[in-house]
Design a protein around this motif. Structure first.
Motif, mmCIF file in Angstrom:
data_model
loop_
_atom_site.group_PDB
_atom_site.id
_atom_site.type_symbol
_atom_site.label_atom_id
_atom_site.label_comp_id
_atom_site.label_asym_id
_atom_site.label_seq_id
_atom_site.Cartn_x
_atom_site.Cartn_y
_atom_site.Cartn_z
ATOM 1 N N GLN A 6 0.838 -1.200 0.000
ATOM 2 C CA GLN A 6 0.000 0.000 0.000
ATOM 3 C C GLN A 6 0.872 1.249 0.000
ATOM 4 O O GLN A 6 0.605 2.202 -0.731
ATOM 5 N N GLU A 7 1.913 1.250 0.810
ATOM 6 C CA GLU A 7 2.827 2.399 0.833
ATOM 7 C C GLU A 7 3.530 2.560 -0.509
ATOM 8 O O GLU A 7 3.765 3.692 -0.956
ATOM 9 N N ASP A 8 3.874 1.444 -1.156
ATOM 10 C CA ASP A 8 4.497 1.521 -2.483
ATOM 11 C C ASP A 8 3.546 2.157 -3.498
ATOM 12 O O ASP A 8 3.965 2.969 -4.321
ATOM 13 N N ILE A 9 2.270 1.780 -3.433
ATOM 14 C CA ILE A 9 1.272 2.363 -4.342
ATOM 15 C C ILE A 9 1.111 3.851 -4.060
ATOM 16 O O ILE A 9 1.109 4.669 -4.984
ATOM 17 N N PHE A 10 1.000 4.212 -2.779
ATOM 18 C CA PHE A 10 0.874 5.630 -2.435
ATOM 19 C C PHE A 10 2.098 6.421 -2.880
ATOM 20 O O PHE A 10 1.974 7.516 -3.425
ATOM 21 N N ALA A 11 3.291 5.885 -2.652
ATOM 22 C CA ALA A 11 4.519 6.599 -3.029
ATOM 23 C C ALA A 11 4.595 6.780 -4.544
ATOM 24 O O ALA A 11 4.940 7.867 -5.032
ATOM 25 N N ALA A 12 4.267 5.737 -5.285
ATOM 26 C CA ALA A 12 4.296 5.827 -6.752
ATOM 27 C C ALA A 12 3.255 6.823 -7.247
ATOM 28 O O ALA A 12 3.543 7.672 -8.109
ATOM 29 N N ALA A 13 2.052 6.741 -6.699
ATOM 30 C CA ALA A 13 0.983 7.651 -7.122
ATOM 31 C C ALA A 13 1.343 9.094 -6.790
ATOM 32 O O ALA A 13 1.148 9.999 -7.614
ATOM 33 N N MET A 14 1.880 9.323 -5.593
ATOM 34 C CA MET A 14 2.234 10.679 -5.182
ATOM 35 C C MET A 14 3.267 11.268 -6.130
ATOM 36 O O MET A 14 3.134 12.421 -6.566
ATOM 37 N N GLU A 15 4.278 10.499 -6.439
ATOM 38 C CA GLU A 15 5.325 10.991 -7.327
ATOM 39 C C GLU A 15 4.763 11.295 -8.717
ATOM 40 O O GLU A 15 5.029 12.356 -9.284
ATOM 41 N N LEU A 16 3.973 10.392 -9.250
ATOM 42 C CA LEU A 16 3.420 10.600 -10.587
ATOM 43 C C LEU A 16 2.403 11.743 -10.617
ATOM 44 O O LEU A 16 2.424 12.572 -11.532
ATOM 45 N N PHE A 17 1.515 11.798 -9.619
ATOM 46 C CA PHE A 17 0.544 12.893 -9.574
ATOM 47 C C PHE A 17 1.245 14.245 -9.410
ATOM 48 O O PHE A 17 0.814 15.236 -9.989
ATOM 49 N N ALA A 18 2.308 14.273 -8.612
ATOM 50 C CA ALA A 18 3.026 15.532 -8.383
ATOM 51 C C ALA A 18 3.709 16.012 -9.666
ATOM 52 O O ALA A 18 3.725 17.201 -9.953
ATOM 53 N N VAL A 19 4.257 15.083 -10.436
ATOM 54 C CA VAL A 19 5.006 15.444 -11.639
ATOM 55 C C VAL A 19 4.104 15.577 -12.866
ATOM 56 O O VAL A 19 4.217 16.535 -13.626
ATOM 57 N N ARG A 20 3.200 14.614 -13.051
ATOM 58 C CA ARG A 20 2.386 14.554 -14.271
ATOM 59 C C ARG A 20 0.983 15.133 -14.108
ATOM 60 O O ARG A 20 0.277 15.313 -15.096
ATOM 61 N N GLY A 21 0.583 15.377 -12.854
ATOM 62 C CA GLY A 21 -0.775 15.834 -12.619
ATOM 63 C C GLY A 21 -1.749 14.666 -12.610
ATOM 64 O O GLY A 21 -1.413 13.543 -12.994
ATOM 65 N N TYR A 22 -2.951 14.970 -12.191
ATOM 66 C CA TYR A 22 -3.981 13.935 -12.107
ATOM 67 C C TYR A 22 -4.342 13.398 -13.490
ATOM 68 O O TYR A 22 -4.356 12.195 -13.715
ATOM 69 N N ASP A 23 -4.616 14.303 -14.424
ATOM 70 C CA ASP A 23 -5.051 13.878 -15.752
ATOM 71 C C ASP A 23 -3.941 13.190 -16.545
ATOM 72 O O ASP A 23 -4.230 12.369 -17.413
ATOM 73 N N GLY A 24 -2.691 13.501 -16.251
ATOM 74 C CA GLY A 24 -1.577 12.898 -16.975
ATOM 75 C C GLY A 24 -1.076 11.595 -16.388
ATOM 76 O O GLY A 24 -0.109 11.019 -16.881
ATOM 77 N N THR A 25 -1.725 11.127 -15.343
ATOM 78 C CA THR A 25 -1.315 9.895 -14.671
ATOM 79 C C THR A 25 -2.391 8.832 -14.866
ATOM 80 O O THR A 25 -3.570 9.105 -14.672
ATOM 81 N N THR A 26 -1.962 7.638 -15.236
ATOM 82 C CA THR A 26 -2.904 6.530 -15.398
ATOM 83 C C THR A 26 -2.642 5.475 -14.331
ATOM 84 O O THR A 26 -1.548 5.407 -13.759
ATOM 85 N N VAL A 27 -3.642 4.660 -14.088
ATOM 86 C CA VAL A 27 -3.477 3.559 -13.127
ATOM 87 C C VAL A 27 -2.371 2.606 -13.581
ATOM 88 O O VAL A 27 -1.547 2.191 -12.753
ATOM 89 N N PRO A 28 -2.274 2.246 -14.878
ATOM 90 C CA PRO A 28 -1.145 1.393 -15.277
ATOM 91 C C PRO A 28 0.224 2.025 -14.991
ATOM 92 O O PRO A 28 1.167 1.319 -14.630
ATOM 93 N N MET A 29 0.336 3.347 -15.131
ATOM 94 C CA MET A 29 1.603 4.017 -14.789
ATOM 95 C C MET A 29 1.920 3.844 -13.309
ATOM 96 O O MET A 29 3.063 3.569 -12.940
#
Length: 188
Positions: A6-29
């Motif tokens: 769960q922490e790995d998912i949160f860390a990955a999502a946080m990094e991607l959302f911070a850099v790519r934004g919500y719309d630029g981030t996909t679940v597969p990413m």
């Protein structure tokens, strides 16, 4: 899901959302970055929106906890300002990605009621300190949100400069910056 996953998912999502934004981030990413299958994410989060909301609430609550820890309720407004200012830097140093994530998503159209309420609770705490200072004749009689923008906006930029290496954090610099921001909102 294990706590670690769960922490790995949160860390990955946080990094991607911070850099790519919500719309630029996909679940597969997110799944790829977290090294889990997309199906694993969907087992625990209904969709990308529920994931971003869970992450936003988690980050804001952690930030709020850091600010509230040992908060000097009975101290004067200047001491309370000192506490908040220093604790913001403590959080930012330990959670730079979380701070960037909060700042880039706090007005997102995808935030649900719980996320918005959590953020408003955090801001409400800061607003109350400002309102108390205004009532005591210590803080300028401007809208609390204007003071928050002055201090928090400057804090965000200062932290970015420190992260990039354009400013070197020292205790002397933090003291001078704190005094400058205090002087920006206090009645002279």
């Amino acid at each position: 899901m294990s706590k670690n996953k769960q922490e790995d998912i949160f860390a990955a999502a946080m990094e991607l959302f911070a850099v790519r934004g919500y719309d630029g981030t996909t679940v597969p990413m997110i799944a790829n970055k977290a090294k889990v299958g997309a199906g694993t994410i969907y087992r625990y989060f209904e969709n990308k929106e529920s994931l971003v909301n869970a992450l936003f609430v988690k980050c804001v609550e952690e930030f709020f906890d850091v600010i509230q820890t040992d908060f000097p309720k009975d101290a004067d407004i200047r001491q309370q300002f000192h506490h908040i200012f220093r604790r913001m830097f403590v959080f930012a140093k330990d959670n730079g990605n979380a701070l960037q994530f909060i700042n880039s998503h706090d007005e997102g159209y995808y935030l649900d009621e719980k996320s918005n309420q959590t953020f408003q609770d955090f801001l409400g705490f800061i607003r109350q300190v400002i309102e108390d200072g205004k009532k005591q004749g210590v803080i300028r009689p401007l809208p609390a949100d204007a003071h928050i923008a002055t201090v928090y906006g400057a804090f965000g930029m200062l932290f970015s400069l420190m992260q990039s290496g354009r400013l070197t954090e020292t205790q002397e610099l933090l003291t001078e910056l704190e005094d400058s921001l205090w002087n920006a909102i206090r009645i002279h």
